[in-house]
Scaffold this active site. Sequence first.
Site, PDB file in Angstrom:
ATOM      1  N   ASN A 185      99.711 -69.756-127.245  1.00 39.60           N
ATOM      2  CA  ASN A 185     100.070 -69.012-128.462  1.00 39.60           C
ATOM      3  C   ASN A 185     101.583 -68.913-128.655  1.00 39.60           C
ATOM      4  OD1 ASN A 185      99.696 -66.876-130.643  1.00 39.60           O
ATOM      5  ND2 ASN A 185     100.785 -65.676-129.083  1.00 39.60           N
ATOM      6  N   ASP A 213     106.370 -67.008-131.138  1.00 37.95           N
ATOM      7  CA  ASP A 213     105.047 -67.387-131.626  1.00 37.95           C
ATOM      8  C   ASP A 213     105.039 -68.813-132.183  1.00 37.95           C
ATOM      9  OD1 ASP A 213     102.481 -66.049-131.822  1.00 37.95           O
ATOM     10  OD2 ASP A 213     102.620 -66.404-133.989  1.00 37.95           O
ATOM     11  N   ARG A 243      90.531 -70.706-120.331  1.00 33.07           N
ATOM     12  CA  ARG A 243      90.657 -69.381-120.924  1.00 33.07           C
ATOM     13  C   ARG A 243      91.786 -69.522-121.929  1.00 33.07           C
ATOM     14  NH1 ARG A 243      94.696 -65.248-120.348  1.00 33.07           N
ATOM     15  NH2 ARG A 243      93.891 -63.155-120.733  1.00 33.07           N
ATOM     16  N   ASP A 270      94.490 -67.785-123.641  1.00 31.15           N
ATOM     17  CA  ASP A 270      95.246 -66.537-123.619  1.00 31.15           C
ATOM     18  C   ASP A 270      95.634 -66.136-125.042  1.00 31.15           C
ATOM     19  OD1 ASP A 270      96.972 -64.543-122.051  1.00 31.15           O
ATOM     20  OD2 ASP A 270      98.481 -65.524-123.305  1.00 31.15           O
ATOM     21  N   GLU A 329      90.478 -65.133-125.142  1.00 33.24           N
ATOM     22  CA  GLU A 329      90.830 -63.743-124.885  1.00 33.24           C
ATOM     23  C   GLU A 329      91.065 -63.024-126.202  1.00 33.24           C
ATOM     24  OE1 GLU A 329      94.034 -60.588-123.277  1.00 33.24           O
ATOM     25  OE2 GLU A 329      94.597 -62.431-124.291  1.00 33.24           O
TER      26      GLU A 329
HETATM   27  C1  AAO Z   1     106.599 -58.925-120.919  1.00 29.39           C
HETATM   28  C2  AAO Z   1     107.141 -57.504-120.925  1.00 29.39           C
HETATM   29  C3  AAO Z   1     107.413 -57.054-122.358  1.00 29.39           C
HETATM   30  C4  AAO Z   1     108.375 -58.034-123.030  1.00 29.39           C
HETATM   31  C5  AAO Z   1     107.765 -59.434-122.973  1.00 29.39           C
HETATM   32  C6  AAO Z   1     108.667 -60.498-123.557  1.00 29.39           C
HETATM   33  O1  AAO Z   1     106.200 -56.636-120.312  1.00 29.39           O
HETATM   34  O2  AAO Z   1     107.988 -55.766-122.317  1.00 29.39           O
HETATM   35  O3  AAO Z   1     108.551 -57.676-124.374  1.00 29.39           O
HETATM   36  O4  AAO Z   1     107.501 -59.772-121.613  1.00 29.39           O
HETATM   37  O5  AAO Z   1     109.857 -60.555-122.843  1.00 29.39           O
HETATM   38  C7  AAO Z   1     101.602 -60.324-120.042  1.00 29.39           C
HETATM   39  C8  AAO Z   1     101.987 -58.870-119.848  1.00 29.39           C
HETATM   40  C9  AAO Z   1     103.093 -58.452-120.801  1.00 29.39           C
HETATM   41  C10 AAO Z   1     104.262 -59.407-120.688  1.00 29.39           C
HETATM   42  C11 AAO Z   1     103.729 -60.786-121.074  1.00 29.39           C
HETATM   43  C12 AAO Z   1     104.801 -61.876-121.078  1.00 29.39           C
HETATM   44  O6  AAO Z   1     100.849 -58.059-120.040  1.00 29.39           O
HETATM   45  O7  AAO Z   1     103.530 -57.137-120.435  1.00 29.39           O
HETATM   46  O8  AAO Z   1     105.311 -58.993-121.563  1.00 29.39           O
HETATM   47  O9  AAO Z   1     102.731 -61.172-120.101  1.00 29.39           O
HETATM   48  O10 AAO Z   1     105.435 -61.933-119.854  1.00 29.39           O
HETATM   49  C13 AAO Z   1      97.616 -57.518-126.261  1.00 29.39           C
HETATM   50  C14 AAO Z   1      97.114 -58.922-126.560  1.00 29.39           C
HETATM   51  C15 AAO Z   1      96.505 -59.608-125.356  1.00 29.39           C
HETATM   52  C16 AAO Z   1      97.388 -59.505-124.130  1.00 29.39           C
HETATM   53  C17 AAO Z   1      97.649 -58.029-123.891  1.00 29.39           C
HETATM   54  C18 AAO Z   1      98.518 -57.798-122.665  1.00 29.39           C
HETATM   55  O11 AAO Z   1      96.177 -58.882-127.617  1.00 29.39           O
HETATM   56  O12 AAO Z   1      96.343 -60.975-125.705  1.00 29.39           O
HETATM   57  O13 AAO Z   1      98.320 -57.481-125.036  1.00 29.39           O
HETATM   58  N1  AAO Z   1      96.807 -60.185-122.963  1.00 29.39           N
HETATM   59  C19 AAO Z   1      97.233 -61.557-122.604  1.00 29.39           C
HETATM   60  C20 AAO Z   1      97.372 -61.727-121.102  1.00 29.39           C
HETATM   61  C21 AAO Z   1      98.563 -60.931-120.609  1.00 29.39           C
HETATM   62  C22 AAO Z   1      99.839 -61.504-121.207  1.00 29.39           C
HETATM   63  C23 AAO Z   1      99.674 -61.994-122.581  1.00 29.39           C
HETATM   64  C24 AAO Z   1      98.465 -62.018-123.245  1.00 29.39           C
HETATM   65  C25 AAO Z   1     100.822 -62.692-123.198  1.00 29.39           C
HETATM   66  O14 AAO Z   1      96.182 -61.391-120.472  1.00 29.39           O
HETATM   67  O15 AAO Z   1      98.636 -60.905-119.205  1.00 29.39           O
HETATM   68  O16 AAO Z   1     100.854 -60.468-121.237  1.00 29.39           O
HETATM   69  O17 AAO Z   1     100.704 -64.054-122.794  1.00 29.39           O
HETATM   70  C26 AAO Z   1      95.648 -53.107-128.341  1.00 29.39           C
HETATM   71  C27 AAO Z   1      95.204 -54.424-128.906  1.00 29.39           C
HETATM   72  C28 AAO Z   1      95.239 -55.523-127.882  1.00 29.39           C
HETATM   73  C29 AAO Z   1      96.571 -55.575-127.191  1.00 29.39           C
HETATM   74  C30 AAO Z   1      96.826 -54.182-126.566  1.00 29.39           C
HETATM   75  C31 AAO Z   1      98.106 -54.133-125.767  1.00 29.39           C
HETATM   76  O18 AAO Z   1      94.656 -52.633-127.422  1.00 29.39           O
HETATM   77  O19 AAO Z   1      93.899 -54.298-129.400  1.00 29.39           O
HETATM   78  O20 AAO Z   1      94.988 -56.761-128.535  1.00 29.39           O
HETATM   79  O21 AAO Z   1      96.542 -56.573-126.176  1.00 29.39           O
HETATM   80  O22 AAO Z   1      96.853 -53.239-127.621  1.00 29.39           O
HETATM   81  O23 AAO Z   1      99.199 -54.252-126.599  1.00 29.39           O
HETATM   82  C32 AAO Z   1      92.977 -48.882-126.668  1.00 29.39           C
HETATM   83  C33 AAO Z   1      92.543 -49.662-127.874  1.00 29.39           C
HETATM   84  C34 AAO Z   1      92.883 -51.129-127.700  1.00 29.39           C
HETATM   85  C35 AAO Z   1      94.338 -51.243-127.532  1.00 29.39           C
HETATM   86  C36 AAO Z   1      94.660 -50.477-126.286  1.00 29.39           C
HETATM   87  C37 AAO Z   1      96.103 -50.526-125.901  1.00 29.39           C
HETATM   88  O24 AAO Z   1      92.240 -49.250-125.522  1.00 29.39           O
HETATM   89  O25 AAO Z   1      91.165 -49.504-128.039  1.00 29.39           O
HETATM   90  O26 AAO Z   1      92.458 -51.914-128.798  1.00 29.39           O
HETATM   91  O27 AAO Z   1      94.321 -49.097-126.439  1.00 29.39           O
HETATM   92  O28 AAO Z   1      96.869 -49.902-126.885  1.00 29.39           O
END
Ligand code: AAO
Length: 511
Positions: free
Chosen positions: A115, A182, A210, A212, A248
């Site tokens: 992505n 993006d 998977r 991502d 995902e």
């Molecule tokens: C890192 C740093 C950031 C920095 C960035 C860029 O932490 O501070 O800005 O680098 O320099 C992983 C880490 C991230 C990391 C990233 C890149 O988790 O912290 O950022 O690597 O190094 C969303 C996405 C989902 C994603 C998830 C983490 O939709 O795709 O965030 N997962 C995948 C991977 C994950 C990876 C990435 C994607 C990026 O598995 O390991 O990130 O490649 C809502 C939305 C979700 C959203 C969450 C979190 O969820 O619905 O879609 O997930 O928010 O933002 C309730 C709600 C629920 C909500 C949730 C949280 O439960 O019902 O819907 O609260 O608010």
Amino acid sequence: MKFLLLLSAIGLCWAQYNPNVQQGRTAMVHLFEWRWVDIAKECERYLAPKGFAGVQVSPPNENIVVNSPFRPWWERYQPISYKICTRSGNEDEFRDMVKRCNNVGVRIYVDAVINHMCGSGGGSGTSSTCGSYYNAKNRDFPAVPYSGWDFNDGKCKSHDGGINNYGNAEEVRNCNLVGLLDLALEKDYVRTKIADYMNHLIGIGVAGFRLDAAKHMWPGDIKAVLNKLNNLNTQWFPAGSRPFIYQEVIDLGGEAISSSEYFGNGRVTEFKFGAKLGTVIRKWNGEKMSYLKNWGEGWGMMPSDKALVFVDNHDNQRGHGAGGASILTFWDARLYKMAVGFMLAHPYGFTRVMSSYRWDRNFQNGKDVNDWIGPPNNNGATKEVTINPDTTCGNGWVCEHRWRQIRNMVAFRNVVDGQVFTNWWDNGSNQVAFGRGNRGFIVFNNDDWSLSTTLQTGLPAGTYCDVISGDKVDGGCTGIRISVGNDGRAHFSISNSAEDPFIAIHAESKL
Ligand code: AAO
């Protein structure tokens, strides 16, 4: 001819939902952050003999190196190029792993980060796992190559280029997820570069992917990439096999984007599964295990044949992603084993077991400030997964998949594969039981009092070894024995203070 066309159409439709497993294997394990050399050994010494179907591996492509001052696990979600070159190993090691795992019937599924590239604030230079140059500010990734034209900067309409509103589908898909650059997946050039990367892996012999952050890509763009993918390597797979795809998409309801938009492309991660099962097993919000009688679609989850299910994943076990506090992990081992046991006994979805490493949790105001800590390492180099004399893992690796209760429930799932969900029983509270045809039966006591009752198991008469408290060894049993009568009934007693308050028996644990 018409009939053949119809058959191949059915084959094609089923294709991307099919995990391409060896006959009779039903569960994959996510060996989060493991090195390729350790996975190759694990396939041969443990996963194949114990009947695991496959392994989800961490992203294999080159990523940014974040030293702040230590390397977080999440740097691997910031691609710099599609060279196979990470902390887990180089391309030779990756090839050797895929070959050795496939040769013992264990499939490899790659976590594909397609992505985006690294974060917009990632600077420039050669701080990457293979030393490739990049310049985040100029959108320059010459090792692919990508340049400014290949990103969505022009398309995103949010004030800061980021995703702030999950109620706006365009923003979620056209803007930068947590600042990650993006990619413009509507461009054929970008689609081709991504497909080339995935086809390279398919050529090596992986069985699927998977995807991502699939929620952050348009379903039609994903489809266009998938249409460019080759069939699987015929050295291990039947001619015409398609890569297994699971996307995902976090859909807990209440947002602009729903899982069902992605069903045409392949399976989708069902995040309601772990969030709700955790709530039930923790007995929060008045939930009881007896309510699990209609678990699955009956709980508002997606169709079983579209679902990829898990109790926890690498994000929500440490407070990233979604799911919240109810998610059970190895930190709550007793409840966790029950949840994983329930998942593996129940027919819903294609199952993924999590395998983690330990880190120093440090909660401040309810948030773990150490949620970034990377895998066990020496000055950044990932440590070997060592194996202790008692078969558990050393060097900080948790290896939940080697816990007797979990490993034996993977075998249970294989033994009951294809059998109907039957003989449900509950006490109206947190004592429940169910069977799978005449091949397996499981009983849980999550109440604060003992269980003692006689139940219809559906199994043939005989003495069975409980695979939770022990193992069948040399015709004997190191755990509890259960005797099933000629009428299929058996007496069960489970103390609420038992180490593991559940019992599971199956056709192959018969003594
Ligand atoms: C890192 C740093 C950031 C920095 C960035 C860029 O932490 O501070 O800005 O680098 O320099 C992983 C880490 C991230 C990391 C990233 C890149 O988790 O912290 O950022 O690597 O190094 C969303 C996405 C989902 C994603 C998830 C983490 O939709 O795709 O965030 N997962 C995948 C991977 C994950 C990876 C990435 C994607 C990026 O598995 O390991 O990130 O490649 C809502 C939305 C979700 C959203 C969450 C979190 O969820 O619905 O879609 O997930 O928010 O933002 C309730 C709600 C629920 C909500 C949730 C949280 O439960 O019902 O819907 O609260 O608010």
